[in-house]
Design an enzyme around this catalytic site. Sequence first.
Site, PDB file in Angstrom:
ATOM      1  N   HIS A 125     -34.441  13.919 -34.009  1.00 46.96           N
ATOM      2  CA  HIS A 125     -35.393  13.354 -33.042  1.00 46.96           C
ATOM      3  C   HIS A 125     -34.680  12.835 -31.808  1.00 46.96           C
ATOM      4  O   HIS A 125     -33.455  12.719 -31.777  1.00 46.96           O
ATOM      5  CB  HIS A 125     -36.235  12.250 -33.697  1.00 46.96           C
ATOM      6  CG  HIS A 125     -35.455  11.089 -34.242  1.00 46.96           C
ATOM      7  ND1 HIS A 125     -34.942  10.092 -33.448  1.00 46.96           N
ATOM      8  CD2 HIS A 125     -35.112  10.769 -35.506  1.00 46.96           C
ATOM      9  CE1 HIS A 125     -34.331   9.201 -34.195  1.00 46.96           C
ATOM     10  NE2 HIS A 125     -34.405   9.598 -35.460  1.00 46.96           N
ATOM     11  N   CYS A 141     -30.928   9.820 -39.811  1.00 48.42           N
ATOM     12  CA  CYS A 141     -31.416  10.880 -38.931  1.00 48.42           C
ATOM     13  C   CYS A 141     -30.347  11.362 -37.954  1.00 48.42           C
ATOM     14  O   CYS A 141     -29.332  10.719 -37.746  1.00 48.42           O
ATOM     15  CB  CYS A 141     -32.622  10.394 -38.139  1.00 48.42           C
ATOM     16  SG  CYS A 141     -34.091  10.127 -39.165  1.00 48.42           S
TER      17      CYS A 141
END
Length: 166
Positions: A125, A141
């Site tokens: 992301h 992440c």
Amino acid sequence: MRQTYTLFFFTIASFWSVMASAEFIIKVDFREARLYLYDEGKEVASFSVALPRVNPKLPITGRVEGVEENPYWAPTKATREYYFKKSGVELPELIRPGDPRNAMGNVKIRIAFNEARVNQTIRIHGTNQEESIGRRVSRGCIRMRNDDIKKLSEIIRGEKTVVVFN
């Protein structure tokens, strides 16, 4: 012992079958802190990324399940506690797109991982902390600059894309 070899062969054969049918391959190189995009085996893009503080057991494979623009962020209880301890910031359970506290940035890529041992909430992301790019700072992440994740998402949107972390 025979079952182990059979399972290993089946896993490798399944992986290569998926790779062969993919339009694109996203490879995240944990040694270089870079994400590479391949089309028909040729590198077509490369981006610096921020990585998890702790290396997961590599390699990890999966496929892109979806791409969301302007995503909401629902930080886990553990993440909210971490943010509070680290900076005294109390995060709500759901953070809207555009909120400066939204760690997802402007695009979120959801991944369906092949390995059951992998935390299925790991994403690729954008970020609200672009200074973190190139460092090991995330809680799992892969973070990208917002302009970079936007470019990547425009290329892969709607295409079969395999993801490899190594």
